[in-house]
Design a protein around this motif. Sequence first.
Motif, short mmCIF file in Angstrom:
data_model
loop_
_atom_site.label_atom_id
_atom_site.label_comp_id
_atom_site.label_asym_id
_atom_site.label_seq_id
_atom_site.Cartn_x
_atom_site.Cartn_y
_atom_site.Cartn_z
N SER A 25 0.84 -1.21 0.00
CA SER A 25 0.00 0.00 0.00
C SER A 25 0.88 1.26 0.00
CB SER A 25 -0.96 -0.01 1.19
OG SER A 25 -0.23 -0.11 2.38
N ARG A 26 2.02 1.19 0.69
CA ARG A 26 2.96 2.32 0.66
C ARG A 26 3.63 2.42 -0.71
NH1 ARG A 26 4.69 0.06 5.44
NH2 ARG A 26 6.68 -0.60 4.53
N TYR A 27 3.99 1.26 -1.26
CA TYR A 27 4.73 1.24 -2.53
C TYR A 27 3.84 1.72 -3.68
CZ TYR A 27 7.93 -0.54 -6.14
OH TYR A 27 8.78 -0.66 -7.20
N LEU A 31 4.67 4.15 -6.76
CA LEU A 31 4.49 3.76 -8.17
C LEU A 31 3.62 4.75 -8.93
CD1 LEU A 31 3.93 -0.12 -7.92
CD2 LEU A 31 5.94 1.06 -8.76
N THR A 32 2.57 5.21 -8.28
CA THR A 32 1.67 6.16 -8.94
C THR A 32 2.40 7.46 -9.25
OG1 THR A 32 -0.05 5.20 -7.56
CG2 THR A 32 -0.64 7.18 -8.79
N ARG A 33 3.19 7.92 -8.27
CA ARG A 33 3.96 9.15 -8.45
C ARG A 33 4.98 8.98 -9.57
NH1 ARG A 33 5.61 9.88 -3.12
NH2 ARG A 33 7.68 9.04 -3.58
N ARG A 34 5.68 7.82 -9.58
CA ARG A 34 6.68 7.56 -10.62
C ARG A 34 6.02 7.50 -12.00
NH1 ARG A 34 10.51 9.60 -8.70
NH2 ARG A 34 11.44 9.18 -10.72
N ALA A 35 4.85 6.88 -12.07
CA ALA A 35 4.17 6.71 -13.37
C ALA A 35 3.89 8.06 -14.01
CB ALA A 35 2.89 5.91 -13.18
N ILE A 36 3.46 9.03 -13.19
CA ILE A 36 3.16 10.37 -13.70
C ILE A 36 4.44 11.01 -14.25
CG2 ILE A 36 2.39 12.70 -13.06
CD1 ILE A 36 0.60 11.23 -10.91
N LYS A 37 5.55 10.87 -13.48
CA LYS A 37 6.82 11.46 -13.91
C LYS A 37 7.32 10.83 -15.21
CE LYS A 37 8.47 13.53 -9.81
NZ LYS A 37 9.60 14.01 -9.06
N TRP A 38 7.19 9.50 -15.31
CA TRP A 38 7.64 8.81 -16.52
C TRP A 38 6.80 9.21 -17.72
CZ3 TRP A 38 11.78 6.02 -17.92
CH2 TRP A 38 12.64 5.57 -16.91
N LYS A 60 14.95 4.89 -9.41
CA LYS A 60 13.75 4.99 -8.58
C LYS A 60 12.63 4.07 -9.06
CE LYS A 60 14.52 9.62 -6.79
NZ LYS A 60 14.08 11.03 -6.78
N GLY A 61 12.90 3.35 -10.14
CA GLY A 61 11.95 2.33 -10.58
C GLY A 61 11.17 2.73 -11.82
N ILE A 62 11.05 1.78 -12.75
CA ILE A 62 10.28 2.01 -13.97
C ILE A 62 8.89 1.43 -13.75
CG2 ILE A 62 10.17 1.57 -16.44
CD1 ILE A 62 13.21 0.92 -16.32
N PRO A 63 7.83 2.21 -13.98
CA PRO A 63 6.47 1.67 -13.83
C PRO A 63 6.27 0.49 -14.79
CG PRO A 63 6.43 4.05 -14.22
CD PRO A 63 7.83 3.61 -14.46
N SER A 64 5.51 -0.50 -14.34
CA SER A 64 5.42 -1.73 -15.14
C SER A 64 4.91 -1.48 -16.55
CB SER A 64 4.60 -2.80 -14.43
OG SER A 64 3.46 -2.23 -13.85
N GLU A 65 4.04 -0.45 -16.74
CA GLU A 65 3.51 -0.25 -18.10
C GLU A 65 4.60 0.25 -19.07
OE1 GLU A 65 2.02 3.50 -15.78
OE2 GLU A 65 2.57 1.43 -15.35
N HIS A 66 5.70 0.83 -18.54
CA HIS A 66 6.77 1.32 -19.42
C HIS A 66 8.01 0.41 -19.41
CE1 HIS A 66 4.51 4.94 -19.93
NE2 HIS A 66 4.67 5.35 -18.70
N ARG A 67 8.00 -0.60 -18.53
CA ARG A 67 9.24 -1.35 -18.27
C ARG A 67 9.83 -1.99 -19.53
NH1 ARG A 67 8.57 -3.58 -13.00
NH2 ARG A 67 10.24 -2.28 -12.15
N ALA A 68 9.00 -2.72 -20.28
CA ALA A 68 9.53 -3.42 -21.46
C ALA A 68 10.17 -2.42 -22.43
CB ALA A 68 8.41 -4.20 -22.15
N LEU A 69 9.49 -1.32 -22.68
CA LEU A 69 9.99 -0.31 -23.61
C LEU A 69 11.33 0.27 -23.14
CD1 LEU A 69 9.63 1.65 -26.05
CD2 LEU A 69 8.46 3.20 -24.47
#
Length: 329
Positions: A25-27, A31-38, A60-69
Amino acid sequence: FCRVDPYGFERPEDFDYASYEAFFSRYLVVLTRRAIKWSKLLKGKSSIQKSLKVKRYIRKGIPSEHRALIWMIVSGAQANMEQNPGYYHRLLEGEKNDKLVEAVRTDLNRTFPDNVKFRKTADPCLQQALYNVLVAYGHHNKAVGYCQGMNFIAGYLILITKKEEESFWLLDALIGRILPDYYSPAMLGLKTDQEVLGELVKMKVPAVAELMERHGVMWTLVVSRWFICLFIDILPVETVLRIWDCLFYEGSKIIFRVALTLIKQHQAFILEATNFPDICEKFKQITKGTFVTECHSFMQKIFTDPGSLSMATINKLRETCREQVLSQG
């Protein structure tokens, strides 16, 4: 509670759902914050230039929807795929080496027995994709062919990219460029890097190095699977993916950072060991628990805990360790 994680892995009987929920729940907020930045960084484009900002974002981590790319771009796999259109399919259609095909087939059922997507009953069953990627790779890189461990790497790539051809080119990036000679029949690079880790531990966690030496424990006994499987099945999935984010961008020194952090963080615990089997057991234990599950704080630690670790240092150590390995061989 879900018995199967988002990647298709069944959770073990003793899985601690409560602490996992608390962590996740913390993570999720992160993830949501990172997704917006990405999304802002990518602006719908399918390319990025390497930069300090991108490196920081990846750490700081790649959101899963962008990871493969992102993996495809930063590893050079995308460029290779675009320069060789149709190459992967030609490999699959070409003549096959029977011994290689046999070796790959043998390992298919051993690959992630705890993952529902790799079961014969799954639809689609990822075993076919895994078979294709490994057979194509064995014909593409004849010096390597097929070595055990590659099935896990390729399997993970297929779970993340969901595409055979992309998995093939990412496997090529890892085996051909990022990891020096881990999967050749002689495994020279792998043996060398285990010795390099030993040297780094001498420098950074000398008490543990001394303990290992006193009890005659070879590094290869406790860490070879860390290197061969790139922490698959050793650390939790989310944590492995975060490690791979950095591995594709920054190269093989990330493996040393992770290994050193695990050892340094659990130094007191490891030093309680009083004999050979005890030491081996401690090394199994240090890859479990909240420290490794909390992947976000864990990743911050790998860049601070081991202190400075330049590629130059690693390459120097690799030279001397490779000489030693060759002289022993």
